[in-house]
Design a protein around this motif. Sequence first.
Motif, PDB file in Angstrom:
ATOM      1  N   LEU A   1      12.059   1.633 -41.891  1.00  0.00           N
ATOM      2  CA  LEU A   1      11.892   1.902 -40.458  1.00  0.00           C
ATOM      3  C   LEU A   1      10.930   0.904 -39.807  1.00  0.00           C
ATOM      4  CD1 LEU A   1      12.683   3.603 -38.042  1.00  0.00           C
ATOM      5  CD2 LEU A   1      10.904   5.238 -38.675  1.00  0.00           C
ATOM      6  N   ASP A   2       9.847   0.545 -40.497  1.00  0.00           N
ATOM      7  CA  ASP A   2       8.901  -0.437 -39.951  1.00  0.00           C
ATOM      8  C   ASP A   2       9.597  -1.755 -39.643  1.00  0.00           C
ATOM      9  OD1 ASP A   2       6.956   1.454 -40.281  1.00  0.00           O
ATOM     10  OD2 ASP A   2       6.001   0.492 -42.016  1.00  0.00           O
TER      11      ASP A   2
ATOM     12  N   ILE B   1      11.734  -1.432 -36.490  1.00  0.00           N
ATOM     13  CA  ILE B   1      10.905  -1.549 -35.282  1.00  0.00           C
ATOM     14  C   ILE B   1      10.552  -3.018 -35.049  1.00  0.00           C
ATOM     15  CG2 ILE B   1       8.741  -0.849 -34.177  1.00  0.00           C
ATOM     16  CD1 ILE B   1      10.990   1.386 -34.576  1.00  0.00           C
TER      17      ILE B   1
ATOM     18  N   ASN C   1      13.201   4.243 -28.573  1.00  0.00           N
ATOM     19  CA  ASN C   1      14.178   3.830 -29.575  1.00  0.00           C
ATOM     20  C   ASN C   1      13.821   4.381 -30.954  1.00  0.00           C
ATOM     21  OD1 ASN C   1      16.359   1.826 -28.544  1.00  0.00           O
ATOM     22  ND2 ASN C   1      14.505   1.272 -27.444  1.00  0.00           N
ATOM     23  N   LYS C   2      12.533   4.381 -31.280  1.00  0.00           N
ATOM     24  CA  LYS C   2      12.089   4.931 -32.566  1.00  0.00           C
ATOM     25  C   LYS C   2      12.405   6.424 -32.630  1.00  0.00           C
ATOM     26  CE  LYS C   2       8.168   5.095 -35.713  1.00  0.00           C
ATOM     27  NZ  LYS C   2       6.767   4.759 -35.936  1.00  0.00           N
ATOM     28  N   GLU C   3      12.173   7.130 -31.521  1.00  0.00           N
ATOM     29  CA  GLU C   3      12.491   8.559 -31.441  1.00  0.00           C
ATOM     30  C   GLU C   3      14.001   8.778 -31.630  1.00  0.00           C
ATOM     31  OE1 GLU C   3      12.507  12.099 -28.067  1.00  0.00           O
ATOM     32  OE2 GLU C   3      11.199  10.367 -27.745  1.00  0.00           O
TER      33      GLU C   3
ATOM     34  N   THR D   1      14.946   8.373 -35.297  1.00  0.00           N
ATOM     35  CA  THR D   1      14.537   9.580 -36.024  1.00  0.00           C
ATOM     36  C   THR D   1      15.500  10.727 -35.751  1.00  0.00           C
ATOM     37  OG1 THR D   1      12.240   8.865 -35.913  1.00  0.00           O
ATOM     38  CG2 THR D   1      12.617  11.193 -36.390  1.00  0.00           C
TER      39      THR D   1
END
Length: 189
Positions: A144-145, A148, A166-168, A171
């Motif tokens: 995931l890092d 991003i 976008n991260k939300e 998830t």
Amino acid sequence: MTEEIIIAGFGGQGVLSMGKILAYSGMMQGEEVSWMPSYGPEMRGGTANVTVILSDDRISSPYLKVYDTAIILNQQSMDKFEHSVKPGGVLIYDPNGIIDHPTRTDIAIYQIEGNRLATEMGNKKVFNMIVLGGFLKVKPIVQLDNVIAGLKKSLPERYHHLIPLNKEAITKGMQHIISYKVESALIDH
């Protein structure tokens, strides 16, 4: 590890950018990558697809006829690419607008309602990140890092304020992808 992926849908669904973010994510992890888009002259509303290859080894050719994973976002793409998934491979699709659901029993099939979830989040533009999250739940080939970091690389700086959204969405996709069983679907009809 080599993962050969086709992402296909309508232009405007974020197909090409999803592939680009995946490719950048692989680069952040030191992978060899290939990103090869294909789209008609009409772009938005026309069909678009992108082939992404991530590998520990050098990639001999970006041209593929079969894939480890197909991410399908419209009926035309389902018709074209369902049978291009290698036996034992994965097909992920958004059922919105799909009339003829996949019927293969030699691959793993997953559904993600990216369209509905993006609407619930109040931003249709995160649809592709929801779908990407679902893919990464099934096949965690990039961290995931690094996704991003890939977003930061592919988004113009004026849109960096959207990275938390976008991260939300990624998830949310990870939380809402479900396995699709062909046998039960055929019996129900």
